[in-house]
Design a protein around this motif. Structure first.
Motif, PDB file in Angstrom:
ATOM      1  N   LYS A  16       0.832  -1.204   0.000  1.00  0.00           N
ATOM      2  CA  LYS A  16       0.000   0.000   0.000  1.00  0.00           C
ATOM      3  C   LYS A  16       0.866   1.254   0.000  1.00  0.00           C
ATOM      4  N   ALA A  20       0.903   4.018  -2.943  1.00  0.00           N
ATOM      5  CA  ALA A  20       0.586   5.420  -2.655  1.00  0.00           C
ATOM      6  C   ALA A  20       1.735   6.328  -3.060  1.00  0.00           C
ATOM      7  N   GLY A  23       1.772   6.695  -6.792  1.00  0.00           N
ATOM      8  CA  GLY A  23       0.653   7.538  -7.207  1.00  0.00           C
ATOM      9  C   GLY A  23       0.928   9.006  -6.969  1.00  0.00           C
ATOM     10  N   TRP A 130      -7.740  10.859 -10.630  1.00  0.00           N
ATOM     11  CA  TRP A 130      -7.781   9.431 -10.341  1.00  0.00           C
ATOM     12  C   TRP A 130      -6.615   9.015  -9.449  1.00  0.00           C
ATOM     13  N   SER A 131      -5.420   9.465  -9.793  1.00  0.00           N
ATOM     14  CA  SER A 131      -4.242   9.089  -9.030  1.00  0.00           C
ATOM     15  C   SER A 131      -4.309   9.604  -7.597  1.00  0.00           C
ATOM     16  N   GLN A 134      -6.860   7.665  -5.580  1.00  0.00           N
ATOM     17  CA  GLN A 134      -6.285   6.391  -5.150  1.00  0.00           C
ATOM     18  C   GLN A 134      -5.353   6.593  -3.962  1.00  0.00           C
ATOM     19  N   SER A 137      -7.426   7.187  -0.873  1.00  0.00           N
ATOM     20  CA  SER A 137      -8.129   6.008  -0.402  1.00  0.00           C
ATOM     21  C   SER A 137      -7.188   4.988   0.230  1.00  0.00           C
ATOM     22  N   SER A 138      -5.906   5.029  -0.122  1.00  0.00           N
ATOM     23  CA  SER A 138      -4.975   4.063   0.454  1.00  0.00           C
ATOM     24  C   SER A 138      -4.616   4.434   1.893  1.00  0.00           C
TER      25      SER A 138
END
Length: 142
Positions: A16, A20, A23, A130-131, A134, A137-138
């Motif tokens: 994760k 992250a 990202g 989007w990135s 993400q 959310s991580s």
């Protein structure tokens, strides 16, 4: 007896964190690049109004000089937020989503003046959103 620990989402913490971090690097790089492109687009609109062709009348119609200044300001903010993302600043995560949403709206409204360029900018801003979504959310620290 063996003990097991539940893992959330099927990923362990290092995966994760790596996801992250990559990202954040992606979003920071793209946001900085798009910001530079927007600054250059704004300079072209302010310096020379004949660079862009005015097509049909459009609901979101502004003077090209006004569009130029809008692009310069949005581009400068995008570059600053992109650099903040590359430096790992927490404030830059939400600011990146906000500036990408505002940039997407401006790219959509600028479409009659330079349609293919506006679509390219819109696509890049969507990748940034989007990135960063993400990344948020991580919930991993990088």
């Amino acid at each position: 007896m063996s003990t097991t620990t539940p893992q959330g989402g099927g990923y362990d913490s290092p995966v994760k964190t790596a996801f992250a971090f990559s990202g954040a690097i992606f979003a920071g790089t793209i946001l900085t690049t798009v910001g530079i492109f927007q600054i250059l687009t704004g300079i072209a609109a302010v310096a020379e109004d004949t660079v862009y062709v005015k097509g049909i009348d459009y609901v979101y119609q502004f003077d090209l000089t006004a569009w130029g200044w809008i692009h310069i300001v949005l581009g400068a903010i995008a570059v600053a937020v992109g650099i903040g993302l590359l430096l790992g600043q927490t404030w830059a995560r939400i600011a990146g989503i906000v500036i990408a949403v505002i940039g997407s709206i401006s790219a959509f409204a600028f479409m009659p003046y330079y349609p293919f360029w506006a679509l390219a900018m819109l696509a890049l801003y969507i990748f940034v959103i989007w990135s960063l979504a993400q990344l948020m959310s991580s919930r991993a620290e990088y």
